[in-house]
Design a protein around this motif. Structure first.
Motif, PDB file in Angstrom:
ATOM      1  N   MET A   1      48.033   1.578  20.960  1.00 30.89           N
ATOM      2  CA  MET A   1      49.388   1.292  20.485  1.00 30.89           C
ATOM      3  C   MET A   1      49.982   0.174  21.314  1.00 30.89           C
ATOM      4  O   MET A   1      49.681   0.027  22.486  1.00 30.89           O
ATOM      5  CB  MET A   1      50.237   2.561  20.637  1.00 30.89           C
ATOM      6  N   LEU A   2      50.801  -0.629  20.666  1.00 28.16           N
ATOM      7  CA  LEU A   2      51.550  -1.643  21.403  1.00 28.16           C
ATOM      8  C   LEU A   2      52.913  -1.756  20.755  1.00 28.16           C
ATOM      9  O   LEU A   2      53.017  -1.921  19.546  1.00 28.16           O
ATOM     10  CB  LEU A   2      50.830  -2.988  21.356  1.00 28.16           C
ATOM     11  N   GLU A 304      46.063   1.116  16.773  1.00 30.14           N
ATOM     12  CA  GLU A 304      44.633   0.813  16.636  1.00 30.14           C
ATOM     13  C   GLU A 304      43.883   1.849  15.809  1.00 30.14           C
ATOM     14  O   GLU A 304      42.794   2.273  16.194  1.00 30.14           O
ATOM     15  CB  GLU A 304      44.027   0.716  18.036  1.00 30.14           C
ATOM     16  N   HIS A 332      44.668  -7.219  21.200  1.00 27.11           N
ATOM     17  CA  HIS A 332      44.963  -5.925  21.844  1.00 27.11           C
ATOM     18  C   HIS A 332      44.451  -4.773  20.959  1.00 27.11           C
ATOM     19  O   HIS A 332      43.704  -3.898  21.432  1.00 27.11           O
ATOM     20  CB  HIS A 332      46.476  -5.811  22.085  1.00 27.11           C
ATOM     21  N   GLU A 333      44.845  -4.768  19.691  1.00 28.33           N
ATOM     22  CA  GLU A 333      44.439  -3.659  18.811  1.00 28.33           C
ATOM     23  C   GLU A 333      42.933  -3.696  18.543  1.00 28.33           C
ATOM     24  O   GLU A 333      42.290  -2.655  18.443  1.00 28.33           O
ATOM     25  CB  GLU A 333      45.218  -3.692  17.493  1.00 28.33           C
ATOM     26  N   HIS A 336      41.037  -2.161  21.414  1.00 23.45           N
ATOM     27  CA  HIS A 336      41.086  -0.691  21.382  1.00 23.45           C
ATOM     28  C   HIS A 336      39.926  -0.083  20.602  1.00 23.45           C
ATOM     29  O   HIS A 336      39.593   1.088  20.798  1.00 23.45           O
ATOM     30  CB  HIS A 336      42.377  -0.222  20.715  1.00 23.45           C
ATOM     31  N   GLU A 355      45.047   1.691  27.215  1.00 21.19           N
ATOM     32  CA  GLU A 355      46.055   0.629  27.188  1.00 21.19           C
ATOM     33  C   GLU A 355      45.814  -0.429  28.259  1.00 21.19           C
ATOM     34  O   GLU A 355      46.109  -1.607  28.050  1.00 21.19           O
ATOM     35  CB  GLU A 355      47.456   1.228  27.323  1.00 21.19           C
ATOM     36  N   ALA A 358      43.058  -2.635  26.775  1.00 23.69           N
ATOM     37  CA  ALA A 358      43.555  -3.426  25.641  1.00 23.69           C
ATOM     38  C   ALA A 358      44.475  -4.539  26.149  1.00 23.69           C
ATOM     39  O   ALA A 358      44.423  -5.674  25.659  1.00 23.69           O
ATOM     40  CB  ALA A 358      44.280  -2.528  24.642  1.00 23.69           C
ATOM     41  N   TYR A 415      50.341  -0.068  30.570  1.00 23.30           N
ATOM     42  CA  TYR A 415      49.987  -1.362  29.952  1.00 23.30           C
ATOM     43  C   TYR A 415      49.704  -2.381  31.076  1.00 23.30           C
ATOM     44  O   TYR A 415      48.654  -2.348  31.702  1.00 23.30           O
ATOM     45  CB  TYR A 415      51.107  -1.837  29.018  1.00 23.30           C
TER      46      TYR A 415
HETATM   47 ZN   LIG Z   1      47.552  -0.382  22.835  1.00 18.84          ZN
END
Ligand SMILES: [Zn+2]
Length: 500
Positions: A1-2, A304, A332-333, A336, A355, A358, A415
């Motif tokens: 997740m972001l 993701e 990023h995704e 993952h 995280e 990612a 993160y």
């Molecule tokens: Zn993420």
């Protein structure tokens, strides 16, 4: 997740009164040991420190078969049948499943009707006869799956402008379907969706069939790799599926609102090169397909979901996000899929492994493709790190989520705070060993579940160094340790941070 970067502050998701109510619910849902048959039904858990009510002891799910019938509106529940094939690891008088939103019409165990009740966020099933340890069981639940959220619990289904998508991370798959809702119990998934004419349904994995009957169509998808419940995805919408080829002929398919396909294409065509870039860093893409699901919804995050990452469409259509930045969020995704999906966290305290990695590849991509130096980003992260640790805990011992806020464990400490620990590790053991470690991690634990201790162990094995003290400080310390190679870097004390 972001979390999607926002110029204005993200909208508040819960009112204070809702937060209190949800807190009471969470506090009551404690994990307890297996009960004697005479004891009242109670919610169980697998002992996750952050989500004590998630998962259930006594069995290991091998496969889910999910069937959803979409009525063509988001205001009515979907009719659903969930079939779970699981192996018992204890003798069971009762089978607890996680399920907390929706009406259960019937439950069968091995084809025989079973009684059921709810306890906390569990559906507690009592089969006619106790189930012996070391045997297969098949539990079939006929239920509704409701896209309209409870007052206290948000998530699972995401209502889009033209249908539905899914966002189950971290603890809300069981608002959508009965399951063993913990990433330590991965399973194969078959997902069937029946929807009226005009809709297109897509789910994780590859399609295995399309059946048209009258005005309805049923799509069936199957995963070729095990998946955690939090990564399930079902998209139902007025969508177009765009297909292209990735590295080594990997099928890439994106799911987009039909009306937006042309203006999204410049972004979508970047995916094959991004996959090739990641493969150059850590090795082969771990799944059977990939693609982006462009949701016309205000989620506030990207997610993701396995083989089909969920993105807010507006990230790509609103001016104001620099291209390099959106590219790095796509990576990023994508990263993952290796870190977090193929290799799942043993517990939610291991979230930094998802995280942090990612974020690492997000930053590395920006460094290599957009001249945004990793060192500058890490120096800035170092400056904030003590503050992040004070607010959210150290990377591998995050503070519990704020009551009722499913995504509140997704704080900066896991993160950039966790990417900073990876940067420290690269400084400590050197780039060649670090790069070998990254490849070895996703190779050794492919399709598996792994913990922080597993990562520490592998780092020691690959580097030939004892790193217990190093990781203790970087992953569990209240204060950020000195950065190897940068003794001049300073972290602002939490009390010096400007009030938010
Ligand atoms: Zn993420």
């Amino acid at each position: 997740m972001l979390l999607t970067p926002r110029t204005p502050a993200p909208r508040a998701r819960f009112t204070p009164s809702r937060r209190r109510k949800a807190g009471a619910l969470l506090a009551s849902a404690v994990s307890v040991c297996l009960l004697a048959a005479s004891a009242p039904a109670a919610p169980l858990g697998v002992g996750d420190r952050l989500f004590p009510h998630l998962g259930n002891p006594g069995y290991d799910v091998a496969a889910y078969d999910l069937s959803f019938t979409y009525p063509g509106t988001n205001s009515k529940p979907l009719q659903a049948v969930t079939t779970i094939d699981a192996w018992t690891t204890a003798s069971l008088d009762r089978v607890n499943l996680d399920f907390a939103h929706g009406k259960v019409d019937s439950v069968e165990v091995d084809g025989e009707p079973a009684t059921f009740t709810s306890a906390g966020e569990d559906l507690v099933v009592t089969p006619e006869d106790p189930l012996p340890e070391g045997s297969w069981m098949r539990v079939t639940v006929r239920h509704t799956s409701d896209p309209v959220s409870d007052e206290d619990r948000e998530g699972g289904w995401v209502r889009t402008a033209d249908g539905l998508a899914m966002a189950n991370q971290a603890d809300v798959a069981h608002l959508v379907f009965p399951c063993n809702d913990h990433p330590s119990d991965k399973a194969m998934f078959t997902i069937r969706v029946t929807a009226p004419k005009g809709y297109t349904a897509v789910a994780n994995g590859l399609p295995t069939g399309v059946d048209r009957a009258g005005r309805a169509t049923t799509w069936t998808y199957r995963t070729q790799h095990p998946m955690a419940t939090e990564l399930a995805q079902v998209s139902i919408g007025r969508s177009t599926v765009l297909r292209r080829s990735g590295p080594h002929g990997l099928p890439v398919r994106d799911v987009v609102p039909t009306k937006d396909r042309e203006r999204l294409e410049p972004w979508l065509k970047k995916t094959p090169d991004q996959i090739a870039w990641m493969e150059g860093k850590v090795g082969p893409y771990p799944f059977e397909t990939y693609g982006l699901l462009m949701a016309d919804a205000d989620t506030g995050f990207e997610l993701e979901t396995q083989t089909l990452s969920l993105f807010e469409k507006n990230l790509f259509t609103e001016p104001g996000y620099p291209e390099w930045h959106v590219d790095s969020i796509m990576v990023h995704e994508l990263a993952h899929q290796w870190f977090g999906n193929s290799v799942s966290p043993r517990t939610w305290s291991d979230l930094w492994l998802n995280e942090g990695h990612a974020t690492w590849y997000e930053a590395l991509y920006a460094e290599e493709k957009a001249e945004r130096p990793m060192e500058a980003r890490m120096k800035a992260a170092y400056g904030a790190s003590d503050r992040w640790r004070a607010a959210g805990g150290p990377p591998a011992a995050p503070k519990v989520p704020d009551p009722g806020q499913k995504i509140s464990i997704f704080r900066p400490n896991v993160y950039d705070g966790a990417a900073l620990a990876l940067y420290a590790l690269r400084q400590e053991i050197g780039r060649p060993a670090f790069e070998r470690l990254e490849r070895a991690w996703v190779t050794r634990h492919r399709d598996g579940v792994a913990s922080t201790a597993d990562f520490v162990g592998l780092a020691e094995e690959i580097s030939g160094r004892e790193l217990g003290g190093f990781f203790e400080g970087w992953l569990y310390g209240e204060k950020t340790p000195p950065m190897p190679g940068h003794p001049d870097w300073k972290s602002a004390a939490p009390q010096q941070a400007p009030a938010k």
